[in-house]
Design an enzyme around this catalytic site. Structure first.
Site, mmCIF file in Angstrom:
data_model
loop_
_atom_site.group_PDB
_atom_site.id
_atom_site.type_symbol
_atom_site.label_atom_id
_atom_site.label_comp_id
_atom_site.label_asym_id
_atom_site.label_seq_id
_atom_site.Cartn_x
_atom_site.Cartn_y
_atom_site.Cartn_z
ATOM 1 N N GLU B 70 30.409 49.615 86.144
ATOM 2 C CA GLU B 70 30.863 49.298 84.786
ATOM 3 C C GLU B 70 32.083 50.129 84.396
ATOM 4 O OE1 GLU B 70 27.718 49.863 85.610
ATOM 5 O OE2 GLU B 70 26.510 48.162 84.932
ATOM 6 N N PHE B 132 12.269 49.754 78.495
ATOM 7 C CA PHE B 132 12.994 49.833 79.758
ATOM 8 C C PHE B 132 14.491 49.581 79.514
ATOM 9 C CE2 PHE B 132 14.592 47.743 83.703
ATOM 10 C CZ PHE B 132 14.577 48.890 84.480
ATOM 11 N N GLN B 133 15.314 50.499 79.981
ATOM 12 C CA GLN B 133 16.773 50.439 79.837
ATOM 13 C C GLN B 133 17.232 50.395 78.387
ATOM 14 O OE1 GLN B 133 18.134 47.382 82.637
ATOM 15 N NE2 GLN B 133 18.335 49.007 84.159
ATOM 16 N N LYS B 182 18.621 41.444 73.336
ATOM 17 C CA LYS B 182 18.409 40.307 74.229
ATOM 18 C C LYS B 182 17.883 39.085 73.483
ATOM 19 C CE LYS B 182 16.379 39.125 78.689
ATOM 20 N NZ LYS B 182 15.675 39.615 79.886
ATOM 21 N N MET B 491 46.395 69.150 90.762
ATOM 22 C CA MET B 491 46.761 69.736 89.478
ATOM 23 C C MET B 491 45.915 70.973 89.180
ATOM 24 S SD MET B 491 48.933 69.602 87.180
ATOM 25 C CE MET B 491 49.762 68.096 86.688
HETATM 26 C C1 LIG Z 1 37.064 62.711 85.436
HETATM 27 C C2 LIG Z 1 37.885 63.941 85.529
HETATM 28 N N1 LIG Z 1 37.375 65.064 86.070
HETATM 29 C C3 LIG Z 1 38.125 66.175 86.177
HETATM 30 C C4 LIG Z 1 39.423 66.184 85.735
HETATM 31 C C5 LIG Z 1 40.269 67.446 85.844
HETATM 32 N N2 LIG Z 1 41.418 67.234 86.753
HETATM 33 C C6 LIG Z 1 42.650 66.928 86.299
HETATM 34 S S1 LIG Z 1 43.743 66.656 87.533
HETATM 35 C C7 LIG Z 1 42.567 66.974 88.688
HETATM 36 C C8 LIG Z 1 42.906 66.918 90.155
HETATM 37 C C9 LIG Z 1 43.192 65.534 90.591
HETATM 38 O O1 LIG Z 1 43.303 65.526 91.998
HETATM 39 P P1 LIG Z 1 43.926 64.269 92.714
HETATM 40 O O2 LIG Z 1 43.303 63.041 92.223
HETATM 41 O O3 LIG Z 1 43.909 64.479 94.179
HETATM 42 O O4 LIG Z 1 45.413 64.266 92.165
HETATM 43 P P2 LIG Z 1 46.565 65.362 92.465
HETATM 44 O O5 LIG Z 1 46.602 66.279 91.282
HETATM 45 O O6 LIG Z 1 46.210 66.073 93.718
HETATM 46 O O7 LIG Z 1 47.796 64.554 92.567
HETATM 47 C C10 LIG Z 1 41.355 67.296 88.109
HETATM 48 C C11 LIG Z 1 40.125 67.648 88.836
HETATM 49 C C12 LIG Z 1 39.903 64.992 85.176
HETATM 50 N N3 LIG Z 1 41.161 64.901 84.696
HETATM 51 N N4 LIG Z 1 39.146 63.883 85.115
#
Ligand SMILES: Cc1ncc(C[n+]2csc(CCOP(=O)(O)OP(=O)(O)O)c2C)c(N)n1
Ligand SMILES: [Mg+2]
Lengths: 176, 579
Positions: B70, B132-133, B182, B491
């Site tokens: 979803e 349920f759900q 439902k 990042m």
């Molecule tokens: C759902 C979620 N969890 C954690 C984060 C924190 N976060 C921001 S950027 C990042 C790293 C992303 O890694 P990647 O997808 O490999 O992209 P890159 O920065 O390496 O280009 C994280 C963990 C987020 N933005 N979203």
């Protein structure tokens, strides 16, 4: 500044939750909140007393309330001529021998005894928050067993009537 | 239709009542409402509480895309909404189906994306019994939707759907959720859809006050260092032409927000590009030194402003926003203008004032733009992620729809993919949702099937919603999945390098799945490229091939995003403006 807001909302399930969820989400603190139906059964009035905040924060609160689809009108009553009332029920220890003292204390507040027992009496008082605080302070030495307050509810005064000297005088009296 | 009674049994479903009303079952009403709203595609996932609804959807003529989660469905709906400007529609079942929508709802709320999310609910008779759900999706979604509804009787369906689509796609757009127990699906009632929505508590101001526009124009003519900040409001209002006309009329430099990219042509001489944390030197200089800032539909997000006391400290600030609550929220505003930016720009264009005397300022900014562009250093044979993006832009002639995930690659895409047209840029801004980019690309494809869609994803974020490769594989959608593989939560790794003493706590991914085999498992032609000298030819082959594709690009894992305004500092304190 402790702002007082009067908010007209649709009288529908879930509306109170929307407002409190908004306050939680935005980190706004409230001192009291009352909700009651108005002359129109489809509309409720919320009277919200906010915790101290500056004007910018208050403006944000009002704008956020306005954004709610079920909010019809938001009025800031803080600096307006308003009639604002709070009701308190105070159960105070009162051996029968001392009862006359309680009666004489509450009389100037136009408070009433609404329940009487062997050990306690229950006093009902209406007024603005300061008046009620004052009565509570007076009764405290006698032993307050239980206390319930409604929180503030308020209406803006009719503009014309605030110019009426008789009414204005009354307003002062009520603000003991 | 109160006052109208049920028709006799022998009358047919389509028999009309008063004013063209039809007697229908709840589930059929939902489908009919979607039809009246001209919904072309629904993203969703069935389950117990929506079985009657899916029965009504069966062969109903509206396309349904079965995602594999979803969350994928709602991000796809967001991608669709972003490129079309129409509300995206998503359906999920009660309980876990509904809770799987939460991230997408929050994302759409933050970025003002119009969505109508329909959730099933347990039958009214058992609501509140921990059936349920059962879950209180109304309670859960209240803070992350523009509005939500729980339907109590089928007779409410037409009114609620009409209101929901109206609320989602007007004023400041956003997600609206409709929860349908439902048993409501089986109830019968009159269906009429022609009455306009009655919403006394919702009357967005569209046309701004002309006095405010006059004030703004009066201020503009006396400015020495004017700047336009163009936000996503330009795109929501479909006002790119008016913005261009206004900017050219008064020769104003333009700074863009991350979500506003594409609202003004990147190739235009007056375009300074994105401002903020990873914005250009010229854009941030403009925001810092300006004496007259015209904010067109941006919300002064903290990633743009940096430390507030250093944001436009010398400027008269004019802020045009459809949402009055945004004006003055973060940045004190001298000229507040509530309304649609397109309407505002039309009014601004209709007033002629002398152009501000700002030639020197313009020259200065354009010099900085020339001298301090976004940069990278090519050393050795590793693929530089910045060059990867620039090459994709070159090969697609900047005409693709680009979706991104969240992280370093997202910032590089914003910096190195010049966007010259609106509705080609799909990214998660305010919420910064990893896992957004792949499903959003699927939605973007259904919104713009004529365009090539390139999904630029991080190796980590891709793995959050990669199950949606199944949709791309199943329909062989022309979506090009680019995995920018730096073997890291890049990042996060960058912040740890810069602010946490290079302690790479849980941010390195030395172990990776075989991305090529993964793509192939979903029957998507897949390849890997590792060396810079092979990059151009690999990309050309990958992008020119019809149909889907996946390209794993192994990039230099040590690259960081620059320039940068470190958290807690001002936009004039950028680091890494040049090599
Ligand atoms: C759902 C979620 N969890 C954690 C984060 C924190 N976060 C921001 S950027 C990042 C790293 C992303 O890694 P990647 O997808 O490999 O992209 P890159 O920065 O390496 O280009 C994280 C963990 C987020 N933005 N979203
Ligand atoms: Mg990565």
């Amino acid at each position: 500044m402790t702002p007082v807001l009067s908010v007209l909302v649709h009288n529908k399930p879930g509306v109170l939750n929307r407002i409190t969820a908004l306050f939680m989400r935005k980190g706004f603190n409230i001192q009291s909140l009352t909700v009651c139906i108005t002359e129109n059964p489809e509309i409720s009035r919320m009277t919200i007393v906010m915790s101290d905040m500056d004007e910018a924060a208050l403006e944000q609160v009002m704008k956020q309330l306005h954004k709610q689809i079920d909010v019809l009108k938001v009025t800031d009553l803080t600096d307006q001529a308003m009639v604002a009332r709070d009701l308190a029920l105070i159960r105070v220890s009162s051996p029968i021998a001392e009862r006359a003292i309680i009666h004489s204390l509450i009389e100037p507040f136009r408070a009433n005894v609404v329940d009487v027992g062997r050990e306690t009496v229950t006093v009902q008082v209406t007024g603005d928050a300061e008046k009620i605080d004052a009565l509570i302070a007076l009764l405290r030495p006698y032993g307050i067993r239980e206390l319930a307050r409604t929180g503030l509810t308020a209406l803006q005064r009719e503009a014309a009537s605030s110019a009426d000297p008789k009414r204005a005088g009354e307003a002062q009296v009520l603000h003991i | 239709m109160p006052g109208m009674s049920k028709p006799a049994d022998d009358e047919t479903l389509t028999r009309s009542g008063e004013g063209g009303a039809m007697w229908m079952k709840g589930a059929d009403m939902v489908v009919e409402a979607l039809r009246r709203e001209q919904v072309e595609v629904i993203f969703g996932y069935p389950g117990g509480a929506v079985l009657p609804l899916y029965d009504a959807l069966y062969q109903c003529g509206i396309r349904h895309v079965l995602t594999r989660h979803e969350q994928g469905a709602i991000h796809a709906a967001e991608g669709y909404a972003r490129v079309t400007g129409k509300p995206g529609v998503v359906i999920a079942t009660s309980g876990p189906g509904a809770t799987n929508l939460v991230t997408g709802l929050a994302d759409a709320m933050m970025d003002s994306i119009p969505l109508v999310a329909i959730t099933g609910q347990v039958a009214k008779t058992v609501i509140g019994t921990d059936a349920f759900q059962e879950t209180s999706i109304i309670g859960i979604s209240t803070p992350i939707t523009k509005h939500n509804y729980q339907i109590r009787h089928a007779s409410e369906i037409p009114k609620v759907f009409k209101e929901a689509f109206h609320i989602a796609n007007s004023g400041r757009k956003g997600p609206v959720l409709i929860d349908i127990p439902k048993d409501v699906s089986g109830e019968e009632a009159w269906f009429a859809y022609d009455d306009p929505p009655q919403l006394p508590g919702y009357q967005p101001t569209v046309v701004p006050h002309h006095m405010q526009i006059r004030k703004l124009m009066h201020g503009l003519q006396h400015a020495k260092r004017p700047v336009v900040l163009a936000g996503a409001g330009i795109l929501h209002a479909r006002a790119t032409d008016k913005l261009l006309a206004f900017v050219e009329k008064y020769q104003l430099p333009v700074v863009q927000t991350l979500l506003g990219l594409g609202g003004f042509p990147a190739s235009h001489a007056l375009c300074l590009g994105m401002g903020g944390m990873h914005g250009s030197a010229a854009a941030n200089k403009a925001l810092y030194e300006t004496d007259f800032l015209i904010n067109l539909g941006a919300r002064f997000d903290d990633r743009l402003t940096g430390k507030l006391e250093h944001f436009a400290p010398h400027a008269v600030v004019a802020h045009i926003d459809i949402d009055p609550a945004e004006i003055g929220k973060n940045v004190p505003t001298d000229i507040p203008v509530v309304g649609d930016v397109g309407e505002a720009l039309a009014m601004m264009l209709s007033i002629d004032v002398p152009a501000p005397d700002a030639a020197a300022w313009r020259e200065e900014l354009l010099r900085v733009k020339r001298e301090l562009p976004f940069w990278w250093v090519q050393d050795g044979d590793r693929i530089k992620p910045q060059r990867l993006i620039a090459e994709i832009a070159r090969i697609t002639k900047g005409d693709a729809v680009v979706t991104t995930d969240v992280g370093q690659h997202q910032m590089w895409a914003a910096q190195f993919f010049p966007l010259n047209r609106p509705d080609r840029w799909v990214t998660s801004g305010g919420l910064g949702t990893m896992g957004f980019g792949l499903p959003a690309a699927i939605g973007a494809h259904f919104g713009r099937p004529d365009k090539l869609v390139v999904a630029i994803l991080g190796d980590a974020g891709f793995q959050m919603t990669l199950q949606e490769l199944a949709v791309i594989g199943e329909y062989q959608l022309p979506i090009k999945v680019v995995i920018v593989n730096n073997s890291a939560l890049g990042m996060v790794r960058q912040w740890q390098e810069m602010f946490h003493g290079e302690r790479y706590s849980e941010s390195l991914l030395p172990w990776q799945p075989d991305f090529v085999k993964l793509g192939e498992a979903y029957r998507i032609p897949s390849a890997r490229v590792e060396r810079d000298e092979e990059l151009a030819s690999a990309l050309e082959a990958f992008l020119s091939e019809p149909g889907p594709g996946l390209l794993e690009c192994v990039v230099d894992p040590n690259e960081n995003v620059y320039p940068m305004v470190a958290p807690g500092t001002g936009i004039h304190q950028m680091v890494g403006v040049k090599p």
